[in-house]
Write an enzyme that holds these catalytic residues in place. Structure first.
Site, PDB file in Angstrom:
ATOM      1  N   GLY A 203       9.505  -4.349  -8.867  1.00 29.57           N
ATOM      2  CA  GLY A 203       9.481  -5.806  -8.735  1.00 29.57           C
ATOM      3  C   GLY A 203       8.629  -6.445  -9.824  1.00 29.57           C
ATOM      4  O   GLY A 203       8.978  -7.493 -10.373  1.00 29.57           O
ATOM      5  N   THR A 204       7.521  -5.799 -10.152  1.00 30.90           N
ATOM      6  CA  THR A 204       6.622  -6.349 -11.173  1.00 30.90           C
ATOM      7  C   THR A 204       7.335  -6.431 -12.523  1.00 30.90           C
ATOM      8  O   THR A 204       7.218  -7.437 -13.231  1.00 30.90           O
ATOM      9  CB  THR A 204       5.349  -5.467 -11.278  1.00 30.90           C
TER      10      THR A 204
ATOM     11  N   ASN B 221       4.385 -12.789   0.753  1.00 32.27           N
ATOM     12  CA  ASN B 221       4.164 -11.440   1.283  1.00 32.27           C
ATOM     13  C   ASN B 221       3.101 -11.397   2.373  1.00 32.27           C
ATOM     14  O   ASN B 221       3.130 -10.535   3.233  1.00 32.27           O
ATOM     15  CB  ASN B 221       3.784 -10.474   0.155  1.00 32.27           C
TER      16      ASN B 221
ATOM     17  N   GLN C  30      10.105 -10.103  -1.292  1.00 32.07           N
ATOM     18  CA  GLN C  30       9.922 -10.002   0.163  1.00 32.07           C
ATOM     19  C   GLN C  30      11.092 -10.591   0.954  1.00 32.07           C
ATOM     20  O   GLN C  30      11.204 -10.350   2.154  1.00 32.07           O
ATOM     21  CB  GLN C  30       8.630 -10.722   0.583  1.00 32.07           C
TER      22      GLN C  30
ATOM     23  N   CYS D 234     -10.668  -6.441  -2.079  1.00 32.12           N
ATOM     24  CA  CYS D 234     -11.995  -6.016  -2.504  1.00 32.12           C
ATOM     25  C   CYS D 234     -12.240  -6.506  -3.936  1.00 32.12           C
ATOM     26  O   CYS D 234     -11.581  -6.082  -4.862  1.00 32.12           O
ATOM     27  CB  CYS D 234     -12.094  -4.505  -2.428  1.00 32.12           C
TER      28      CYS D 234
HETATM   29  N1  PLP Z   1       6.335  -9.643  -5.536  1.00 32.24           N
HETATM   30  C1  PLP Z   1       6.018  -9.624  -4.233  1.00 32.24           C
HETATM   31  C2  PLP Z   1       6.169 -10.874  -3.425  1.00 32.24           C
HETATM   32  C3  PLP Z   1       5.558  -8.449  -3.636  1.00 32.24           C
HETATM   33  O1  PLP Z   1       5.242  -8.445  -2.345  1.00 32.24           O
HETATM   34  C4  PLP Z   1       5.431  -7.289  -4.444  1.00 32.24           C
HETATM   35  C5  PLP Z   1       4.889  -6.044  -3.867  1.00 32.24           C
HETATM   36  O2  PLP Z   1       4.079  -6.065  -2.968  1.00 32.24           O
HETATM   37  C6  PLP Z   1       5.788  -7.362  -5.800  1.00 32.24           C
HETATM   38  C7  PLP Z   1       6.228  -8.552  -6.315  1.00 32.24           C
HETATM   39  C8  PLP Z   1       5.673  -6.172  -6.707  1.00 32.24           C
HETATM   40  O3  PLP Z   1       6.699  -5.247  -6.473  1.00 32.24           O
HETATM   41  P1  PLP Z   1       6.543  -3.751  -7.016  1.00 32.24           P
HETATM   42  O4  PLP Z   1       5.565  -3.084  -6.116  1.00 32.24           O
HETATM   43  O5  PLP Z   1       7.907  -3.151  -6.903  1.00 32.24           O
HETATM   44  O6  PLP Z   1       6.088  -3.841  -8.422  1.00 32.24           O
END
Ligand code: PLP
Length: 387
Positions: free
Chosen positions: A71-72, A150, A178, A324
């Site tokens: 996702g990133t 999220n 999400q 943290c």
């Molecule tokens: N965007 C949202 C809203 C997320 O909740 C997450 C992961 O928690 C990501 C992006 C990142 O996804 P990934 O872990 O596949 O890089």
């Protein structure tokens, strides 16, 4: 001890059907999809099927789907594509409650020549739309607003926002990591230019994602290399994983058509029973407009980490609303942006369910959690003062 996993916004179990579909692509059909021989061609064929399955879940066409590593990467690719394709514009806009995959990228750009607007949210986590619209200008290169948060689960009005943004000729991206697989999405009827997905949030594997890029959207690749993904993302495909993501998308589509959503029913039961049994408990976020699987519950005057540790003794896995920072526990940027009071933000726990949770598991949490909170409050000096 059995694990009761209610942390599905962090990651999900890979569905057995997904795993089964992936396995042959490690050691049986291991050809490179770019090879000329038919052994590689078989794999290419299967990738095309995975792409079509994801497109179908989103109401998109297969050519509009680009596979990524997570996702990133999808978020980064979208942000880079928008700013590089509109390099004369120096303003970008997002919300204050984005995942770090977008938030930190915007913060980086704010130190590298961009004017950045972070749109606030109210106490229920709802976006200030007037603020958003007022801040759009001819200099805006990109608007990136997540589909669903999220932590709170709050869903943003993406259909409306994308329409307004499109009318102004600005690129619109949404981090739907999400939302995809949890609520219906139909891009055919919407003005979204780019949308990010992550495999491990919808019962697919980790380390794979996808980016939807609407046909005609100006695009510049982030991963520059080979001709894979029609030159839009270089690098040999993570074949088994993207096949897994395709299968997960197909299963999610079938699950979404169930109107009588059993995950929502379990979430609602958990939430209402906890509210009934535990005093000084608040739901963070707009209860009328949330993901069906998520509840963020603030237990006033206790530490979220202590709750997590005590639940862990019973095998219950959830998340707290703290991060943290420099050795101390700070309420997350999401809860701070929502203005959740310190005494509540510190004791916030996110429960995020999946189709694999059972009613017995929810009953178990309802039984074990109230005495945990009671015990912790007995130790809390703040609680003694307000009692
Ligand atoms: N965007 C949202 C809203 C997320 O909740 C997450 C992961 O928690 C990501 C992006 C990142 O996804 P990934 O872990 O596949 O890089």
């Amino acid at each position: 001890m059995n694990v009761i996993y209610v942390d599905n916004n962090a990651t999900t179990q890979v569905s057995p059907e997904v795993l089964e579909e992936m396995l042959p692509y490690f050691n049986e059909f291991y050809g490179n999809p770019s090879s000329m021989h038919s052994f590689g061609g078989t794999v290419e064929h299967k990738i095309a099927e995975a792409r079509a399955r994801i497109a179908s879940l989103l109401g998109a066409s297969a050519e509009e789907i680009i596979f990524t590593s997570c996702g990133t990467e999808s978020d980064s690719t979208a942000i880079r594509a928008a700013i590089l394709s509109n390099s004369d514009k120096k303003h970008i806009l997002t919300s204050r409650v984005e995942h770090p995959a977008v938030k930190n990228h915007y913060e980086y750009l704010s130190k590298n020549g961009y004017r950045v607007t972070f749109v606030p949210v109210d106490r229920k986590g709802r976006l200030d739309l007037d603020y958003l619209y007022k801040n759009l200008s001819d200099d805006t290169a990109l608007v990136s607003i997540m589909w669903a948060n999220n932590e709170s689960g709050v869903i943003f009005p993406i259909e409306e926002i994308s329409k307004v943004v499109r009318e102004k000729g600005i690129v619109f991206h949404t981090d739907a990591v999400q939302a995809v697989g949890k609520i219906p999405i139909d891009l055919k009827t919407m003005d979204v230019d780019m949308l990010s997905i992550s495999g491990h949030k919808l019962h697919g594997p980790k380390g794979v994602g996808a980016l939807y890029v609407r046909r005609g959207t100006k695009y510049t690749p982030f991963m520059i290399g080979g001709h894979q993904e029609k030159g839009r993302r270089g690098g040999t495909e993570n074949v088994a994983s993207l096949i897994g993501l395709g299968k997960a998308a197909e299963l999610a589509a079938a699950h979404l058509s169930d109107n009588n959503n059993p995950v929502k029913q379990l979430r609602d039961k958990l939430e209402s029973e906890i509210l009934k049994r535990v005093p000084n408990t608040i739901i963070n976020g707009d209860r009328n407009n949330r993901l069906p699987n998520t509840t963020s519950i603030a237990f006033e005057y206790v530490e979220g980490e202590s709750i997590l540790l005590m639940m862990d003794e019973f095998g219950i896995c959830a998340s707290s609303g703290s991060a943290c920072t420099s050795g101390s526990l700070e309420p997350s940027h999401v809860l701070r942006a929502m203005g959740v009071p310190f005494t509540a933000a510190h004791g916030s726990i996110r429960f995020s369910l999946s189709k694999y949770n059972t009613e017995q598991e929810i009953d178990f949490i309802i039984e074990k959690l109230p005495p945990i909170i009671e015990r912790l409050r007995e130790l809390s000096p703040f609680w003694k003062n307000i009692k």
